[in-house]
Design an enzyme around this catalytic site. Structure first.
Site, mmCIF file in Angstrom:
data_model
loop_
_atom_site.group_PDB
_atom_site.id
_atom_site.type_symbol
_atom_site.label_atom_id
_atom_site.label_comp_id
_atom_site.label_asym_id
_atom_site.label_seq_id
_atom_site.Cartn_x
_atom_site.Cartn_y
_atom_site.Cartn_z
ATOM 1 N N GLU A 1 1.588 12.048 -10.718
ATOM 2 C CA GLU A 1 1.730 12.045 -12.169
ATOM 3 C C GLU A 1 0.753 11.036 -12.740
ATOM 4 O O GLU A 1 0.627 9.917 -12.225
ATOM 5 C CB GLU A 1 3.152 11.642 -12.559
ATOM 6 C CG GLU A 1 3.375 11.498 -14.045
ATOM 7 C CD GLU A 1 4.763 10.954 -14.398
ATOM 8 O OE1 GLU A 1 5.063 10.900 -15.608
ATOM 9 O OE2 GLU A 1 5.521 10.572 -13.489
ATOM 10 N N GLU B 1 -7.789 7.488 9.787
ATOM 11 C CA GLU B 1 -7.340 7.083 8.456
ATOM 12 C C GLU B 1 -8.506 6.601 7.611
ATOM 13 O O GLU B 1 -9.569 6.254 8.124
ATOM 14 C CB GLU B 1 -6.278 5.987 8.552
ATOM 15 C CG GLU B 1 -6.765 4.724 9.218
ATOM 16 C CD GLU B 1 -5.657 3.733 9.544
ATOM 17 O OE1 GLU B 1 -4.565 3.833 8.984
ATOM 18 O OE2 GLU B 1 -5.918 2.842 10.365
ATOM 19 N N HIS C 1 7.460 11.758 -6.385
ATOM 20 C CA HIS C 1 6.063 11.654 -6.790
ATOM 21 C C HIS C 1 5.625 10.208 -6.949
ATOM 22 O O HIS C 1 6.431 9.303 -7.024
ATOM 23 C CB HIS C 1 5.809 12.437 -8.081
ATOM 24 C CG HIS C 1 6.537 11.922 -9.284
ATOM 25 N ND1 HIS C 1 7.847 12.202 -9.535
ATOM 26 C CD2 HIS C 1 6.120 11.150 -10.313
ATOM 27 C CE1 HIS C 1 8.223 11.631 -10.666
ATOM 28 N NE2 HIS C 1 7.183 10.974 -11.167
ATOM 29 N N HIS D 1 0.846 -1.193 0.000
ATOM 30 C CA HIS D 1 0.000 0.000 0.000
ATOM 31 C C HIS D 1 0.880 1.241 0.000
ATOM 32 O O HIS D 1 2.076 1.162 0.250
ATOM 33 C CB HIS D 1 -0.945 0.013 1.210
ATOM 34 C CG HIS D 1 -0.249 0.075 2.529
ATOM 35 N ND1 HIS D 1 0.312 -1.040 3.125
ATOM 36 C CD2 HIS D 1 0.008 1.114 3.357
ATOM 37 C CE1 HIS D 1 0.857 -0.685 4.276
ATOM 38 N NE2 HIS D 1 0.705 0.619 4.439
#
Length: 135
Positions: free
Chosen positions: A118, A44, A69, A7
């Site tokens: 991105e 969370e 990124h 994750h």
């Protein structure tokens, strides 16, 4: 042996604003919210983006922006649709870096907590093929 990424966790100041960001841009499906309970270090939420488990946790935003990124792959024919989603979300779109033909197109954008994302139309194989042409 590592089989894949488990994750990715992002610390965000506002869980609800981050939820809107993830759902509207990435079509993330919320699969868990801790509510007021704390099992880890803060409140969370968990999402699925495709088959990728994304976790957002409440905390302080990043103090500065960098080129670090996370990139997600999209189809080239979806490029304009995603660009419109990002614009509608009201986040900053970063100017794309110079590219050589054949490595795909990208949209770079920040979330509300200075994380850079991105959306990229190319693949690793395409990029390696293109870069090997210059040898």
């Amino acid at each position: 042996m590592i089989s894949s990424i488990s994750h990715i966790t992002f610390i965000v100041q506002d869980l609800e604003l981050a939820t809107i960001f993830w759902e509207n841009i990435f079509e993330a499906k919320e699969v868990y919210s801790s509510g007021d309970k704390i099992y880890s270090i803060s409140k969370e939420k968990f999402f699925l983006v495709g088959n990728v488990w994304i976790c957002i946790m409440e905390g302080d935003s990043l103090s500065e922006r960098t080129y670090n990124h996370t990139a997600f792959q999209i189809n080239d024919n979806e490029f304009e649709d995603y660009l419109e989603r990002i614009k509608n979300c009201g986040v900053e779109i970063k100017q794309e870096r110079l590219r050589v033909e054949g490595e795909g197109r990208s949209i770079y954008f920040y979330d509300f907590d200075n994380h850079l994302f991105e959306l990229h139309t190319g693949s690793l194989d395409e990029r390696l093929r293109r870069y090997s042409m210059d040898k």
